[in-house]
Write a protein that holds these residues in place. Structure first.
Motif, PDB file in Angstrom:
ATOM      1  N   SER A  68       1.996   1.914  -3.442  1.00 11.48           N
ATOM      2  CA  SER A  68       0.913   2.407  -4.288  1.00 11.48           C
ATOM      3  C   SER A  68       0.597   3.869  -3.992  1.00 11.48           C
ATOM      4  O   SER A  68       0.224   4.618  -4.893  1.00 11.48           O
ATOM      5  CB  SER A  68      -0.354   1.561  -4.071  1.00 11.48           C
ATOM      6  OG  SER A  68      -0.121   0.206  -4.369  1.00 11.48           O
ATOM      7  N   LEU A  69       0.761   4.286  -2.733  1.00 13.19           N
ATOM      8  CA  LEU A  69       0.424   5.661  -2.330  1.00 13.19           C
ATOM      9  C   LEU A  69       1.514   6.665  -2.680  1.00 13.19           C
ATOM     10  O   LEU A  69       1.223   7.830  -2.970  1.00 13.19           O
ATOM     11  CB  LEU A  69       0.159   5.707  -0.822  1.00 13.19           C
ATOM     12  CG  LEU A  69      -1.091   4.967  -0.342  1.00 13.19           C
ATOM     13  CD1 LEU A  69      -1.074   4.833   1.182  1.00 13.19           C
ATOM     14  CD2 LEU A  69      -2.359   5.666  -0.800  1.00 13.19           C
TER      15      LEU A  69
ATOM     16  N   LEU B 240       0.153   6.567   5.683  1.00 16.85           N
ATOM     17  CA  LEU B 240      -0.722   5.400   5.731  1.00 16.85           C
ATOM     18  C   LEU B 240      -1.043   5.076   7.183  1.00 16.85           C
ATOM     19  O   LEU B 240      -0.159   4.931   8.018  1.00 16.85           O
ATOM     20  CB  LEU B 240      -0.044   4.189   5.080  1.00 16.85           C
ATOM     21  CG  LEU B 240      -0.768   2.847   5.206  1.00 16.85           C
ATOM     22  CD1 LEU B 240      -2.123   2.896   4.506  1.00 16.85           C
ATOM     23  CD2 LEU B 240       0.085   1.713   4.643  1.00 16.85           C
TER      24      LEU B 240
ATOM     25  N   ALA C  99      -6.296   2.639  -3.263  1.00 14.24           N
ATOM     26  CA  ALA C  99      -5.132   3.424  -2.838  1.00 14.24           C
ATOM     27  C   ALA C  99      -4.632   4.334  -3.959  1.00 14.24           C
ATOM     28  O   ALA C  99      -4.276   5.496  -3.715  1.00 14.24           O
ATOM     29  CB  ALA C  99      -4.013   2.492  -2.374  1.00 14.24           C
TER      30      ALA C  99
ATOM     31  N   VAL D  92      -6.838   2.674   6.532  1.00 14.98           N
ATOM     32  CA  VAL D  92      -7.455   1.365   6.291  1.00 14.98           C
ATOM     33  C   VAL D  92      -7.826   0.784   7.650  1.00 14.98           C
ATOM     34  O   VAL D  92      -6.970   0.654   8.528  1.00 14.98           O
ATOM     35  CB  VAL D  92      -6.496   0.406   5.555  1.00 14.98           C
ATOM     36  CG1 VAL D  92      -7.186  -0.932   5.300  1.00 14.98           C
ATOM     37  CG2 VAL D  92      -6.013   1.021   4.253  1.00 14.98           C
TER      38      VAL D  92
ATOM     39  N   LEU E 299       0.830  -1.207   0.000  1.00 18.68           N
ATOM     40  CA  LEU E 299       0.000   0.000   0.000  1.00 18.68           C
ATOM     41  C   LEU E 299       0.868   1.261   0.000  1.00 18.68           C
ATOM     42  O   LEU E 299       0.555   2.239  -0.682  1.00 18.68           O
ATOM     43  CB  LEU E 299      -0.928  -0.007   1.214  1.00 18.68           C
ATOM     44  CG  LEU E 299      -2.085  -1.009   1.154  1.00 18.68           C
ATOM     45  CD1 LEU E 299      -2.797  -1.083   2.492  1.00 18.68           C
ATOM     46  CD2 LEU E 299      -3.062  -0.616   0.054  1.00 18.68           C
TER      47      LEU E 299
ATOM     48  N   ARG F 238      -4.369   8.339  -3.906  1.00 15.30           N
ATOM     49  CA  ARG F 238      -3.124   9.067  -4.229  1.00 15.30           C
ATOM     50  C   ARG F 238      -3.401  10.185  -5.224  1.00 15.30           C
ATOM     51  O   ARG F 238      -2.926  11.323  -5.058  1.00 15.30           O
ATOM     52  CB  ARG F 238      -2.106   8.088  -4.809  1.00 15.30           C
ATOM     53  CG  ARG F 238      -0.774   8.709  -5.234  1.00 15.30           C
ATOM     54  CD  ARG F 238      -0.040   7.798  -6.190  1.00 15.30           C
ATOM     55  NE  ARG F 238      -0.764   7.659  -7.458  1.00 15.30           N
ATOM     56  CZ  ARG F 238      -0.550   6.693  -8.341  1.00 15.30           C
ATOM     57  NH1 ARG F 238       0.340   5.748  -8.089  1.00 15.30           N
ATOM     58  NH2 ARG F 238      -1.231   6.659  -9.472  1.00 15.30           N
TER      59      ARG F 238
ATOM     60  N   ASP G 137      -9.680   8.498   2.500  1.00 17.31           N
ATOM     61  CA  ASP G 137      -8.625   9.465   2.184  1.00 17.31           C
ATOM     62  C   ASP G 137      -9.083  10.858   2.583  1.00 17.31           C
ATOM     63  O   ASP G 137     -10.272  11.103   2.802  1.00 17.31           O
ATOM     64  CB  ASP G 137      -8.238   9.408   0.704  1.00 17.31           C
ATOM     65  CG  ASP G 137      -9.337   9.893  -0.229  1.00 17.31           C
ATOM     66  OD1 ASP G 137      -9.774  11.060  -0.099  1.00 17.31           O
ATOM     67  OD2 ASP G 137      -9.764   9.113  -1.104  1.00 17.31           O
TER      68      ASP G 137
ATOM     69  N   LEU H 253     -11.783   2.187   3.741  1.00 18.55           N
ATOM     70  CA  LEU H 253     -10.625   2.806   3.088  1.00 18.55           C
ATOM     71  C   LEU H 253     -10.943   4.282   2.881  1.00 18.55           C
ATOM     72  O   LEU H 253     -11.795   4.641   2.065  1.00 18.55           O
ATOM     73  CB  LEU H 253     -10.337   2.116   1.753  1.00 18.55           C
ATOM     74  CG  LEU H 253     -10.375   0.574   1.754  1.00 18.55           C
ATOM     75  CD1 LEU H 253     -10.252   0.037   0.339  1.00 18.55           C
ATOM     76  CD2 LEU H 253      -9.279   0.005   2.634  1.00 18.55           C
TER      77      LEU H 253
ATOM     78  N   PHE I 148      -4.115   8.249   4.089  1.00 22.92           N
ATOM     79  CA  PHE I 148      -4.970   7.157   3.626  1.00 22.92           C
ATOM     80  C   PHE I 148      -5.100   6.174   4.779  1.00 22.92           C
ATOM     81  O   PHE I 148      -4.095   5.686   5.307  1.00 22.92           O
ATOM     82  CB  PHE I 148      -4.357   6.471   2.406  1.00 22.92           C
ATOM     83  CG  PHE I 148      -5.199   5.356   1.830  1.00 22.92           C
ATOM     84  CD1 PHE I 148      -6.423   5.618   1.248  1.00 22.92           C
ATOM     85  CD2 PHE I 148      -4.744   4.034   1.863  1.00 22.92           C
ATOM     86  CE1 PHE I 148      -7.199   4.602   0.705  1.00 22.92           C
ATOM     87  CE2 PHE I 148      -5.506   3.018   1.324  1.00 22.92           C
ATOM     88  CZ  PHE I 148      -6.742   3.294   0.741  1.00 22.92           C
TER      89      PHE I 148
END
Length: 382
Positions: A81-82, A88, A114, A129, A78, A118, A155, A153, A127
């Protein structure tokens, strides 16, 4: 969408087998070019996986996973990906119920959300979770009833207006600039949850961020520990090859697969479709009645082919024969996959890594050798 993805998977299969052939032949001076092709293949596989997921035709490998242990293991994925600008926050516990899902599809769903988060926070943000247990009763008015794990999830990004929010799960809809989005990310999330027996929801408002919730049914079974794989690849390379009946209607897919199998010392006979395979095998059965033996050790067959019979039909027919012949089915999408799981056959998804096929063939070879030893000692085969 599923049909296009299936045809695209065949193209990827042709590229994949030929790249693997080049690798095995030790092509000198082409490492950079082959690596570029392998990266492109991975991108193509990811795209077709999303297409098949949206079309509800992605082959699933469901397993029972403990979210409390599984989710923390996704932290680094993750983070990648971010990107570096985003923080996170991950919250879960061992008290969270297990779920029965395709772990790779769940992982892809988290990545898709994710990546959207972003892009919604170009200047940075958080972000989060979180995993919780929830119960829904009929009187709650929610579209699902029972015990579920809720993955939230969230943001702190720009959020979405009502017009965009209303189309967020719509396949191929995207507000991103050209080349930045396919419109398949959130639809994959929705389709994944639906196929798992749950649902996905999304809440958002301009300036207030976005919250995506994945509801996955509680698994009734306990999580099983996976036994460690123990394949002796050296011994596999030294042993005699198998006699493989390859059933594939795409000539170039067949040519690449046959070449790879031949390089692994297997002896391959190619037949265009399941109808032709049954005709050839029926003739071989008549020879057995006259004291002959089956000319093949294993059948490797595509599922979808022209003709009256498909690969699953072929496997079902062979399952009723004595002696039994091992069957490996290959598919680009999941239509009739539940039926495929009911027959005594292994299922591979296109495009597959030849090492995975090699491990299946090795197991079949070891089983055949064990039966031969039993016959020598007058024991009945297992």
């Amino acid at each position: 969408v599923g049909s296009v993805a299936h045809d695209f998977n065949n193209l990827l299969m042709i590229l994949s087998t030929n790249v693997q052939i080049a690798r095995r032949r030790g092509a000198t001076g082409l490492d950079r070019e082959l690596s570029a092709m392998e990266r492109a293949l991975k991108s193509g596989q990811s795209l077709t996986r999303q297409l098949l997921g949206v079309a509800r035709k992605q082959p699933l490998r469901n397993e029972t996973i403990a979210i409390g242990k599984w989710l923390p293991a996704c932290r680094e994925l993750l983070k990648a990906s971010l990107g570096a600008k985003l923080a996170l926050n991950l919250e879960t516990s061992n008290d969270v119920w297990p779920v029965r899902v395709d772990a790779a599809e769940l992982e892809l769903a988290l990545i898709n959300v994710a990546v959207n988060a972003r892009d919604a926070m170009p200047s940075g943000g958080t972000f989060s979770v979180r995993a919780d247990n929830v119960r829904f009763r009929h009187e709650d008015g929610f579209p699902i009833i029972g015990e579920f794990v809720q993955l939230t999830l969230e943001d702190t990004g720009a959020g979405m207006g009502p017009e965009v929010l209303g189309r967020a799960f719509e396949p191929l809809f995207t507000t991103k600039s050209k080349g930045m989005g396919t419109g398949l990310g959130l639809p994959q999330v929705f389709a994944f949850c639906e196929r798992a027996g749950g649902v996905a929801t999304i809440d958002s408002a301009l300036g207030a961020g976005t919250s995506v919730r994945l509801y996955l049914p509680r698994a009734s079974a306990v999580v099983a520990e996976s036994p460690a794989a123990n394949h002796d690849t050296a011994a596999a390379g030294e042993s005699h090859g198998l006699r493989v009946l390859l059933v594939e209607d795409n000539e170039e897919v067949a040519a690449g697969t046959e070449a790879l199998l031949s390089m692994m010392n297997h002896h391959v006979t190619h037949i265009f479709n399941a109808d032709g395979a049954i005709a050839a095998l029926e003739a071989a059965r008549r020879d057995i009645a006259n004291g002959g033996a089956l000319p093949f050790d294993v059948v490797l067959s595509d599922i979808h082919m022209p003709g009256k019979l498909n690969g699953i039909d072929l496997a079902e027919i062979l399952q009723s024969w004595t002696p039994r012949m091992p069957v490996i089915l290959v598919t680009g999408y999941a239509e009739e996959l539940d039926r495929a799981r009911q027959v005594d056959a292994r299922v591979l998804s296109k495009p597959f890594d030849i090492a995975l096929l090699d491990s299946l063939l090795q197991a079949i070879r070891e089983n055949l050798n064990a039966h031969a030893v039993n016959r020598e000692h007058g024991e009945a085969p297992h």
